[in-house]
Scaffold this motif. Structure first.
Motif, PDB file in Angstrom:
ATOM      1  N   ARG A  78      41.224 -40.848  -8.426  1.00 53.07           N
ATOM      2  CA  ARG A  78      41.029 -40.029  -7.225  1.00 53.07           C
ATOM      3  C   ARG A  78      39.615 -39.462  -7.277  1.00 53.07           C
ATOM      4  N   TYR A  79      39.046 -39.254  -6.101  1.00 52.25           N
ATOM      5  CA  TYR A  79      37.688 -38.729  -6.059  1.00 52.25           C
ATOM      6  C   TYR A  79      37.519 -37.771  -4.895  1.00 52.25           C
ATOM      7  N   GLU A  80      36.541 -36.916  -5.053  1.00 50.26           N
ATOM      8  CA  GLU A  80      36.205 -35.942  -4.024  1.00 50.26           C
ATOM      9  C   GLU A  80      34.722 -36.108  -3.708  1.00 50.26           C
ATOM     10  N   ILE A  81      34.398 -36.044  -2.421  1.00 52.57           N
ATOM     11  CA  ILE A  81      33.016 -36.186  -1.977  1.00 52.57           C
ATOM     12  C   ILE A  81      32.494 -34.812  -1.578  1.00 52.57           C
ATOM     13  N   ARG A  82      31.364 -34.439  -2.154  1.00 58.19           N
ATOM     14  CA  ARG A  82      30.699 -33.187  -1.778  1.00 58.19           C
ATOM     15  C   ARG A  82      29.334 -33.533  -1.208  1.00 58.19           C
ATOM     16  N   VAL A  83      29.161 -33.211   0.062  1.00 61.93           N
ATOM     17  CA  VAL A  83      27.908 -33.510   0.744  1.00 61.93           C
ATOM     18  C   VAL A  83      27.014 -32.280   0.703  1.00 61.93           C
ATOM     19  N   GLY A  84      25.798 -32.467   0.235  1.00 62.21           N
ATOM     20  CA  GLY A  84      24.833 -31.376   0.173  1.00 62.21           C
ATOM     21  C   GLY A  84      24.041 -31.266   1.470  1.00 62.21           C
ATOM     22  N   ILE A  85      23.089 -30.393   1.472  1.00 65.46           N
ATOM     23  CA  ILE A  85      22.219 -30.183   2.622  1.00 65.46           C
ATOM     24  C   ILE A  85      21.039 -31.147   2.516  1.00 65.46           C
ATOM     25  N   PRO A  86      20.629 -31.757   3.636  1.00 67.87           N
ATOM     26  CA  PRO A  86      19.479 -32.663   3.604  1.00 67.87           C
ATOM     27  C   PRO A  86      18.229 -31.947   3.091  1.00 67.87           C
ATOM     28  N   THR A  87      17.253 -32.729   2.689  1.00 70.25           N
ATOM     29  CA  THR A  87      15.991 -32.163   2.231  1.00 70.25           C
ATOM     30  C   THR A  87      15.292 -31.449   3.381  1.00 70.25           C
ATOM     31  N   THR A  88      14.428 -30.525   3.043  1.00 66.37           N
ATOM     32  CA  THR A  88      13.652 -29.807   4.064  1.00 66.37           C
ATOM     33  C   THR A  88      12.840 -30.798   4.884  1.00 66.37           C
ATOM     34  N   THR A  89      12.247 -31.766   4.229  1.00 64.45           N
ATOM     35  CA  THR A  89      11.469 -32.796   4.934  1.00 64.45           C
ATOM     36  C   THR A  89      12.334 -33.522   5.948  1.00 64.45           C
ATOM     37  N   SER A  90      13.541 -33.946   5.552  1.00 60.50           N
ATOM     38  CA  SER A  90      14.430 -34.660   6.462  1.00 60.50           C
ATOM     39  C   SER A  90      14.789 -33.815   7.677  1.00 60.50           C
ATOM     40  N   LEU A  91      15.089 -32.543   7.445  1.00 62.86           N
ATOM     41  CA  LEU A  91      15.439 -31.657   8.560  1.00 62.86           C
ATOM     42  C   LEU A  91      14.261 -31.478   9.513  1.00 62.86           C
ATOM     43  N   LEU A  92      13.074 -31.260   8.969  1.00 66.68           N
ATOM     44  CA  LEU A  92      11.892 -31.086   9.820  1.00 66.68           C
ATOM     45  C   LEU A  92      11.598 -32.339  10.634  1.00 66.68           C
ATOM     46  N   VAL A  93      11.670 -33.489   9.987  1.00 68.18           N
ATOM     47  CA  VAL A  93      11.405 -34.756  10.673  1.00 68.18           C
ATOM     48  C   VAL A  93      12.432 -34.982  11.783  1.00 68.18           C
ATOM     49  N   LYS A  94      13.699 -34.658  11.507  1.00 69.97           N
ATOM     50  CA  LYS A  94      14.739 -34.824  12.527  1.00 69.97           C
ATOM     51  C   LYS A  94      14.479 -33.912  13.721  1.00 69.97           C
ATOM     52  N   TYR A  95      14.247 -32.627  13.456  1.00 70.34           N
ATOM     53  CA  TYR A  95      13.992 -31.687  14.557  1.00 70.34           C
ATOM     54  C   TYR A  95      12.745 -32.069  15.346  1.00 70.34           C
ATOM     55  N   ALA A  96      11.763 -32.653  14.674  1.00 68.94           N
ATOM     56  CA  ALA A  96      10.526 -33.053  15.346  1.00 68.94           C
ATOM     57  C   ALA A  96      10.693 -34.363  16.124  1.00 68.94           C
ATOM     58  N   GLY A  97      11.813 -35.043  15.910  1.00 67.16           N
ATOM     59  CA  GLY A  97      12.053 -36.312  16.592  1.00 67.16           C
ATOM     60  C   GLY A  97      11.161 -37.429  16.092  1.00 67.16           C
ATOM     61  N   ALA A  98      10.730 -37.321  14.846  1.00 64.18           N
ATOM     62  CA  ALA A  98       9.823 -38.308  14.266  1.00 64.18           C
ATOM     63  C   ALA A  98      10.596 -39.370  13.495  1.00 64.18           C
ATOM     64  N   GLN A  99       9.932 -40.480  13.230  1.00 66.43           N
ATOM     65  CA  GLN A  99      10.533 -41.561  12.455  1.00 66.43           C
ATOM     66  C   GLN A  99      10.493 -41.271  10.956  1.00 66.43           C
ATOM     67  N   GLY A 100       9.511 -40.489  10.557  1.00 65.15           N
ATOM     68  CA  GLY A 100       9.352 -40.157   9.143  1.00 65.15           C
ATOM     69  C   GLY A 100       8.156 -39.255   8.970  1.00 65.15           C
ATOM     70  N   PRO A 101       7.908 -38.812   7.752  1.00 62.27           N
ATOM     71  CA  PRO A 101       6.751 -37.944   7.512  1.00 62.27           C
ATOM     72  C   PRO A 101       5.438 -38.692   7.693  1.00 62.27           C
ATOM     73  N   SER A 102       4.385 -37.945   7.936  1.00 63.66           N
ATOM     74  CA  SER A 102       3.060 -38.522   8.120  1.00 63.66           C
ATOM     75  C   SER A 102       2.472 -38.923   6.774  1.00 63.66           C
ATOM     76  N   GLY A 103       1.822 -40.046   6.748  1.00 65.57           N
ATOM     77  CA  GLY A 103       1.113 -40.459   5.546  1.00 65.57           C
ATOM     78  C   GLY A 103      -0.220 -39.737   5.422  1.00 65.57           C
ATOM     79  N   ASP A 104      -0.685 -39.164   6.533  1.00 66.25           N
ATOM     80  CA  ASP A 104      -1.960 -38.449   6.578  1.00 66.25           C
ATOM     81  C   ASP A 104      -1.774 -37.199   7.434  1.00 66.25           C
TER      82      ASP A 104
END
Length: 168
Positions: free
Chosen positions: A63-89
């Motif tokens: 038997r197993y239990e799944i615990r989901v954590g909070i996404p990284t700060t980078t992931s949350l910012l990128v999602k809210y910004a509607g971006a595909q990913g972080p900037s390389g520059d």
């Protein structure tokens, strides 16, 4: 009943039954397809974001239990910004923009994992990440917004959310 803890970072809703996860699950005698399906269901609300997941597996009963954590700060910012990913520059290439309210939401989501004692301090930390990934806030560079935060320009907004920050 020995418990085995498996900690992984996954892309929400897009977990594949391949290495390194599949061999680990197989060694524990778990149905890889079933576990991956349940992991994708459990992380679907964070689709496309990187987030930590812990599987607590009872080695004897399987038997197993799944615990989901909070996404990284980078992931949350990128999602809210509607971006595909972080900037390389990030100094020259901005990937998106967020509002001050969204900045506060990111702080509140990350509250338990942050060492900041105040919402204002947390906002400064998140603004540092926003700057490093090329996300602007209210159309301004995150460094400029950080100066405003230090000067107290956004204190009224922070005071609205201070109770939530303290967990009340």
């Amino acid at each position: 009943m020995p418990i085995k803890s498996i900690k992984i970072v996954v892309e929400g809703g897009n977990i594949k039954p391949g290495p390194p996860l599949a061999p680990t699950l197989s060694q524990l005698g778990l149905n890889v397809g079933e576990v991956v399906k349940r992991l994708n269901e459990a992380t679907s609300q964070f689709k496309g974001m990187s987030l930590p997941v812990t599987l607590e597996v009872d080695v004897d009963s399987k038997r197993y239990e799944i615990r989901v954590g909070i996404p990284t700060t980078t992931s949350l910012l990128v999602k809210y910004a509607g971006a595909q990913g972080p900037s390389g520059d990030p100094a020259h290439n901005k990937v998106g923009n967020i509002t001050m309210e969204q900045l506060v939401e990111v702080c509140l989501m990350k509250r338990e994992g942050m060492l900041s004692r105040t919402l204002k301090a947390a906002a400064l930390s998140v603004l540092g990440t926003a700057h490093s990934v090329g996300v602007t806030v209210e159309g301004k560079d995150a460094k400029e917004v950080a100066k405003e935060v230090k000067q107290g320009v956004h204190d009224e907004l922070f005071s609205k959310y201070e109770e939530k920050w303290r967990g009340n």
